[in-house]
Design a protein around this motif. Structure first.
Motif: not given
Ligand code: 5GP
Length: 202
Positions: A1-30
């Motif tokens: 049985m495949k193991k469940s992935g991690i649910l990463l709940i990422l917050s931070g104020p507008s301007g914390s750079g969440k969007g850019t960091v998330v883009e980088k993470l999404c370059e990874k297949d998993d």
């Protein structure tokens, strides 16, 4: 049985750079990013289904009332929410799912899904936050001021999170988040069958 992935709940104020960091993470297949529903008007560059699913207030409230959202919250006069089905499907397929959401929604998710990991991304300091919001050029002065006030309120909630990462650079913040996910995967509570696997019983 495949193991469940991690649910990463990422917050931070507008301007914390969440969007850019998330883009980088999404370059990874998993990693998979949950696309939120919102009643906010699209910014010039934003596309339906890529940045958000844009809805009228009426449609949004209907989705909420039909329990199609994992969480939802009002932020600076607009509703935002996480469509449930995508998150559940991706986790089942073993993907790490990122929710890039504000604090009220993040805490709602943690209550119903305690295995989710709460990560707070902080800008290095208040001055830098103001600069990032102003230079982004996507909001008028009134909205920027509201977002700075909201950022200060959100910062007060950092103690409710499990990890805090200061975003000095995209590369470093991305590396730090990957380290958190890596460590979380090794938690004993996420690996209950290790003894049986060791003994060849599974
Ligand atoms: P923005 O309008 O700048 O795109 O987003 C405003 C805030 O709403 C950000 O803090 C963002 O993380 C948050 N947000 C985006 N999607 C969701 C969501 O589905 N649920 C919640 N609770 N917050 C969201």
């Amino acid at each position: 049985m495949k193991k469940s992935g991690i649910l990463l709940i990422l917050s931070g104020p507008s301007g914390s750079g969440k969007g850019t960091v998330v883009e980088k993470l999404c370059e990874k297949d998993d990693f998979a990013l949950s696309i939120s529903a919102t009643t906010r008007a699209p910014r010039e560059y934003e596309q339906e289904g890529i940045h958000y699913f844009f809805h009228t207030r009426e449609d949004f409230l209907q989705m909420r009332d039909h329990h199609e959202l994992l969480e939802c919250a009002e932020f600076c006069g607009n509703f935002y929410g996480t469509p449930k089905k995508y998150v559940v499907d991706q986790l089942r397929q073993g993907k790490n799912v990122i929710l890039e959401i504000e604090v009220q929604g993040a805490l709602q998710v943690k209550q119903i899904y305690p295995d989710g990991v709460l990560v707070f991304l902080m800008p290095p300091n208040l001055e830098e936050l103001g600069k990032r919001l102003t230079h982004r050029g996507t909001e008028d002065a009134d909205t920027i001021n509201r977002r700075i006030c909201r950022a200060l309120e959100e910062m007060e909630m950092v103690d409710k999170y499990e990890y805090v990462i200061v975003n000095e650079s995209v590369e470093q913040a991305t590396r730090d988040i990957l380290a958190v996910v890596h460590a979380e995967k090794m938690r004993c509570s996420r690996n209950p069958n290790m003894k049986k696997i060791f003994k060849g019983e599974m």
